[in-house]
Design an enzyme around this catalytic site. Structure first.
Site, mmCIF file in Angstrom:
data_model
loop_
_atom_site.group_PDB
_atom_site.id
_atom_site.type_symbol
_atom_site.label_atom_id
_atom_site.label_comp_id
_atom_site.label_asym_id
_atom_site.label_seq_id
_atom_site.Cartn_x
_atom_site.Cartn_y
_atom_site.Cartn_z
ATOM 1 N N GLU A 158 -34.625 17.707 -22.728
ATOM 2 C CA GLU A 158 -33.991 16.997 -21.684
ATOM 3 C C GLU A 158 -33.945 17.791 -20.406
ATOM 4 O O GLU A 158 -34.377 18.954 -20.427
ATOM 5 C CB GLU A 158 -32.483 16.423 -22.059
ATOM 6 C CG GLU A 158 -31.825 17.661 -22.314
ATOM 7 C CD GLU A 158 -30.064 17.277 -22.499
ATOM 8 O OE1 GLU A 158 -30.077 15.996 -22.603
ATOM 9 O OE2 GLU A 158 -29.246 18.105 -22.473
ATOM 10 N N ASN A 160 -31.604 18.186 -16.961
ATOM 11 C CA ASN A 160 -30.316 18.192 -16.480
ATOM 12 C C ASN A 160 -30.092 18.267 -15.059
ATOM 13 O O ASN A 160 -30.694 19.138 -14.557
ATOM 14 C CB ASN A 160 -29.507 19.231 -17.191
ATOM 15 C CG ASN A 160 -29.249 19.114 -18.711
ATOM 16 O OD1 ASN A 160 -28.712 18.710 -19.202
ATOM 17 N ND2 ASN A 160 -30.362 20.150 -19.435
ATOM 18 N N LYS A 341 -31.678 9.627 -19.556
ATOM 19 C CA LYS A 341 -32.836 9.960 -20.474
ATOM 20 C C LYS A 341 -33.654 8.741 -20.277
ATOM 21 O O LYS A 341 -34.865 8.983 -20.710
ATOM 22 C CB LYS A 341 -31.859 9.644 -22.042
ATOM 23 C CG LYS A 341 -30.880 10.636 -22.258
ATOM 24 C CD LYS A 341 -31.229 12.206 -21.986
ATOM 25 C CE LYS A 341 -30.380 13.207 -22.523
ATOM 26 N NZ LYS A 341 -29.041 13.247 -21.482
ATOM 27 N N GLU A 412 -24.403 13.001 -20.658
ATOM 28 C CA GLU A 412 -24.667 14.478 -20.591
ATOM 29 C C GLU A 412 -23.387 15.247 -21.313
ATOM 30 O O GLU A 412 -22.480 14.542 -21.640
ATOM 31 C CB GLU A 412 -24.632 15.177 -19.110
ATOM 32 C CG GLU A 412 -25.798 14.353 -18.449
ATOM 33 C CD GLU A 412 -27.102 14.895 -18.655
ATOM 34 O OE1 GLU A 412 -27.046 15.921 -19.505
ATOM 35 O OE2 GLU A 412 -28.043 14.266 -18.290
ATOM 36 N N GLY A 413 -23.302 16.456 -21.738
ATOM 37 C CA GLY A 413 -22.494 17.184 -22.262
ATOM 38 C C GLY A 413 -22.226 17.495 -23.763
ATOM 39 O O GLY A 413 -21.430 18.255 -24.064
ATOM 40 N N ARG A 494 -29.797 29.008 -26.198
ATOM 41 C CA ARG A 494 -28.398 28.435 -26.735
ATOM 42 C C ARG A 494 -28.873 28.481 -28.488
ATOM 43 O O ARG A 494 -30.231 27.900 -28.442
ATOM 44 C CB ARG A 494 -28.091 27.220 -26.435
ATOM 45 C CG ARG A 494 -27.237 27.288 -25.183
ATOM 46 C CD ARG A 494 -26.804 25.711 -24.656
ATOM 47 N NE ARG A 494 -28.204 24.787 -24.366
ATOM 48 C CZ ARG A 494 -27.943 23.427 -24.130
ATOM 49 N NH1 ARG A 494 -26.997 22.858 -24.257
ATOM 50 N NH2 ARG A 494 -29.164 23.123 -23.728
#
Length: 518
Positions: A158, A160, A341, A412-413, A494
């Site tokens: 994605e 951001n 998205k 998001e998030g 991550r």
């Protein structure tokens, strides 16, 4: 994925005994708190009534070792970032394109509300032409399972455009692993445990701060004679405060004397006002010194990215106040909408399908940037009434085919997606007319990697999945398209257990990591 030492393949992570684990864990815990690789503790660790003054901090979840990552994929992701920055700056400028996107996901009330804010400001006229983007493009490495000899490829998860977090903690994680590689790893008993880590430099906090500084400098002096400041709009009770503070400190290091204020999103209307001038300057009064008025040059949103930040109509009025002001926004409403998205799906749709890609609308097909960007695309499908959408609906509802996909809303998030077997049940639980607000993305198959994660004082060892984020900063003129500043700004890695489907660190799924290039 193993590591090469000469011609031999070394098992990874190194095999360590209990004493070595204990030493590493204690070193990481101490280093993390000493250097701000930390978060506020979640309620599951410390109940709120046990820390009523909010004085406690705890280690951010982190890997004991840097994770192996293909060097070619890492370099490819970094090299394409400035092209992506320019692409999304141009998308944010194309109101007609974004209007069509909003119409196509009309079942998403949050997207519609954002668009309404834009229309309100457009009706009276925007006063600030400059926009700031602190972006992050997220990728996973795809390994063709049918041909293991084929080189791994970087594929975008994605893009951001709002609250692109962990720039501060990612810098610190790279520092941690570099420290361990020079002090602790050489002491491990396993033969070849210290096999020459290739740890790329990473100062993402400084890189992101440089983007804010570029916008602040471009804003110019106050015509009203006020001292200028930067506002960080934040959520109440923010646990990830240290990550944000690292950006603030880096910015103040780059611009000594620049004041940065943290403003809870719920207090926007209480603490800010609009000057009664044609420029509509955004004015801020600190709760500790309400007689002093500051002019806001840049508003950096670390809140406002989801419906939870807008529980009342007053919160939408607050966003409108920010949007109509002369402050440079990061992001504007249009830039936030560009991160939907649905935009990613439309841009990634291959030209050969009945619904051609819109990428050529922003990037010439014969350009190097177009090739760079297209190489990062994976298969993404709409769930609308088009031919491609009808085919995607069949895939999503099929109990076998759905196992190859993830269903994503315009959010998001972290923690918002539906994976594999959960897709049919979720679609059947919502009205069919709202399906078009989702996209269906083919799952990326990463090569096997193992590591050890330290989370809340406990160790988790086994297979992991790594997601690389490349930060980018961009300042552009919303009217002319002229780019004032465009830079790649560091990286984030991550990592999560390979049995976990979500990857958000703040949402409790992933952990901080860094790359050792192989």
């Amino acid at each position: 994925m193993g590591l090469s030492a000469g011609c031999a393949e070394v098992s990874y992570p190194p095999d360590i005994d209990d004493a070595e684990r204990e030493r590493l864990v204690q070193t990481i815990k101490d280093w993390g708190i000493a250097h701000g690789l930390a978060v506020r503790p979640p309620p599951a660790v410390i109940a709120s009534d046990a820390d009523p003054q909010g004085i406690l901090a705890t280690n951010a979840p982190v890997t004991l070792f840097p994770s192996p990552f293909p060097k070619s994929s890492f370099e490819e992701a970094k090299a394409v970032q400035t092209a992506y920055n320019k692409l999304y700056a141009d998308v944010s400028r194309d109101e007609a394109f974004l209007g069509q996107i909003v119409q196509e996901v009309s079942g998403d009330d949050f997207i519609s509300q954002l668009w309404h804010v834009h229309q309100r400001v457009k009706a009276e006229g925007y006063v600030q032409k400059l926009s700031l983007g602190l972006f992050r493009s997220d990728y996973m490495v795809h390994q063709d399972s049918t041909d293991p000899t084929k080189a791994p490829q970087i594929k975008q998860v994605e893009f951001n455009t709002i609250a692109s977090s962990f720039g501060g903690l990612s810098s610190k994680t790279c520092e941690l692993h570099r420290f361990l590689a020079s002090t602790e790893y050489p002491q491990l008993k396993q033969s070849n445990a210290n096999h020459g880590y290739d740890l790329p430099e990473n100062d993402s906090a400084k890189g992101l701060a440089a983007g804010i500084k570029a916008a602040h400098d471009a804003y110019g002096d106050s015509a009203l004679g006020h001292q200028r400041c930067v506002l960080f709009l934040v959520q109440g009770g923010e646990r990830n405060v240290f990550d944000q503070r690292h950006l603030e400190y880096a910015l103040q290091s780059l611009s000594p004397g620049l004041l940065v204020f943290r403003l809870p999103f719920a207090e926007i209307l209480q603490r800010t006002s609009i000057a009664q001038t044609d420029r509509r300057q955004l004015l801020y009064k600190s709760p500790t010194n309400p007689d002093k008025v500051f002019e806001v040059s840049v508003v950096y949103l670390r809140a406002g990215y989801g419906p939870g930040d807008y529980p009342t109509p007053a919160d939408w009025d607050a966003r409108y106040q920010i949007e109509r002001s002369n402050a440079i926004k990061c992001p504007t409403v249009l830039t936030q909408l560009a991160g939907a998205k649905k935009v990613q799906q439309v841009l990634a749709t291959p030209v050969t399908q009945s619904q051609p890609s819109e990428l050529h609308r922003f990037v010439p097909d014969d350009s190097g940037a177009s090739k760079q960007i297209r190489n990062t695309f994976t298969h993404i499908y709409p769930l609308d009434d088009s031919e491609a959408g009808q085919q995607a609906r069949k895939l999503a509802l099929d109990p076998k085919e759905c196992l190859k996909y993830v269903l994503k809303p315009q959010r998001e998030g972290g923690g918002n997606n539906y994976y594999k077997a959960k897709i049919p049940a979720h679609l059947n639980s919502v009205p069919e007319e709202s399906w078009k607000s989702y996209i269906l993305m083919e799952l990326i198959t990463p090569p096997p990697v193992a590591n050890i994660i330290l989370r809340n004082g406990s160790l988790e060892q086994g297979g992991v999945i790594c997601e690389l984020g490349i930060y980018g900063t961009c300042v552009w003129d919303q009217g002319t398209g002229d780019v004032v500043h465009n830079a790649e700004a560091g990286y984030l890695l991550r990592t999560k257990g390979d049995q976990s489907e979500e990857g958000g660190v703040a949402a409790g799924f992933g952990c901080m990591d860094s790359c050792t290039l192989v």
